[in-house]
Design a protein around this motif. Structure first.
Motif, PDB file in Angstrom:
ATOM      1  N   MET A  43      -5.548  -6.086 -14.274  1.00  0.00           N
ATOM      2  CA  MET A  43      -5.548  -5.568 -12.911  1.00  0.00           C
ATOM      3  C   MET A  43      -6.146  -6.593 -11.941  1.00  0.00           C
ATOM      4  O   MET A  43      -5.633  -6.769 -10.823  1.00  0.00           O
ATOM      5  N   ARG A  44      -7.184  -7.254 -12.348  1.00  0.00           N
ATOM      6  CA  ARG A  44      -7.820  -8.285 -11.508  1.00  0.00           C
ATOM      7  C   ARG A  44      -6.845  -9.445 -11.279  1.00  0.00           C
ATOM      8  O   ARG A  44      -6.775  -9.989 -10.170  1.00  0.00           O
ATOM      9  N   ILE A  45      -6.090  -9.811 -12.290  1.00  0.00           N
ATOM     10  CA  ILE A  45      -5.110 -10.893 -12.168  1.00  0.00           C
ATOM     11  C   ILE A  45      -4.025 -10.497 -11.162  1.00  0.00           C
ATOM     12  O   ILE A  45      -3.633 -11.293 -10.311  1.00  0.00           O
ATOM     13  N   HIS A  46      -3.548  -9.261 -11.244  1.00  0.00           N
ATOM     14  CA  HIS A  46      -2.536  -8.787 -10.293  1.00  0.00           C
ATOM     15  C   HIS A  46      -3.085  -8.770  -8.864  1.00  0.00           C
ATOM     16  O   HIS A  46      -2.389  -9.147  -7.912  1.00  0.00           O
ATOM     17  N   GLU A  66      -3.255 -11.337  -3.560  1.00  0.00           N
ATOM     18  CA  GLU A  66      -4.009 -12.037  -2.518  1.00  0.00           C
ATOM     19  C   GLU A  66      -3.478 -13.459  -2.317  1.00  0.00           C
ATOM     20  O   GLU A  66      -3.378 -13.945  -1.197  1.00  0.00           O
ATOM     21  N   LYS A  67      -3.106 -14.100  -3.425  1.00  0.00           N
ATOM     22  CA  LYS A  67      -2.538 -15.452  -3.356  1.00  0.00           C
ATOM     23  C   LYS A  67      -1.235 -15.437  -2.558  1.00  0.00           C
ATOM     24  O   LYS A  67      -1.011 -16.293  -1.697  1.00  0.00           O
ATOM     25  N   GLN A  68      -0.368 -14.453  -2.820  1.00  0.00           N
ATOM     26  CA  GLN A  68       0.897 -14.339  -2.109  1.00  0.00           C
ATOM     27  C   GLN A  68       0.655 -14.063  -0.612  1.00  0.00           C
ATOM     28  O   GLN A  68       1.354 -14.626   0.236  1.00  0.00           O
ATOM     29  N   GLN A  69      -0.325 -13.233  -0.318  1.00  0.00           N
ATOM     30  CA  GLN A  69      -0.677 -12.951   1.077  1.00  0.00           C
ATOM     31  C   GLN A  69      -1.156 -14.224   1.774  1.00  0.00           C
ATOM     32  O   GLN A  69      -0.767 -14.505   2.908  1.00  0.00           O
ATOM     33  N   ILE A  70      -1.981 -14.993   1.097  1.00  0.00           N
ATOM     34  CA  ILE A  70      -2.500 -16.235   1.672  1.00  0.00           C
ATOM     35  C   ILE A  70      -1.361 -17.228   1.885  1.00  0.00           C
ATOM     36  O   ILE A  70      -1.279 -17.873   2.937  1.00  0.00           O
TER      37      ILE A  70
END
Length: 125
Positions: free
Chosen positions: A3-6, A11-15
């Motif tokens: 879940m933390r990885i997802h 967040e990475k995709q948002q950034i």
């Protein structure tokens, strides 16, 4: 952990998305700045043209006034404040110099011009 990885992937995709938007805004701002700089250059060129034309017109006017001054014995002080007409007229017969000074705005242009003609006529005979 999964879940933390997802969450981190999200967040990475948002950034990445935010970075792409900022890059697009940056490109757009650069284009706008280029257009502004082009307009500034155009305005500077136009200003320089108008300034040189104005300067030429002022110099022509000064030459004409100088000619009139030598004929009429009338001299304008070009260094007078903008709200003032100041100068002198020389009496052609006695060579006496008679200064004058008028504040603009106290009377109409027509009245001011008539008053100046009276000054010239009074001493240039």
């Amino acid at each position: 952990h999964q879940m933390r990885i997802h969450q981190l992937e999200y967040e990475k995709q948002q950034i990445i998305h935010d970075i792409m938007q900022l890059e697009e805004e940056c490109v757009s701002s650069k284009h706008a700045l280029d257009e502004i700089n082009l307009k500034v250059m155009e305005y500077k060129s136009e200003y320089n043209t108008l300034s040189s034309d104005s300067f030429a017109q002022i110099e022509r006017s000064k030459r004409e006034i100088s000619l009139y001054a030598s004929i009429s014995h009338f001299k304008i002080d070009f260094d007078a404040p903008p709200n003032m007409i100041r100068g002198f007229v020389a009496d052609a017969n006695t060579q006496e110099v008679h200064p004058f000074e008028y504040t603009t705005g106290n009377q109409s242009d027509f009245e001011m011009i008539n008053q100046l003609w009276s000054v010239i006529g009074g001493y240039s005979a």
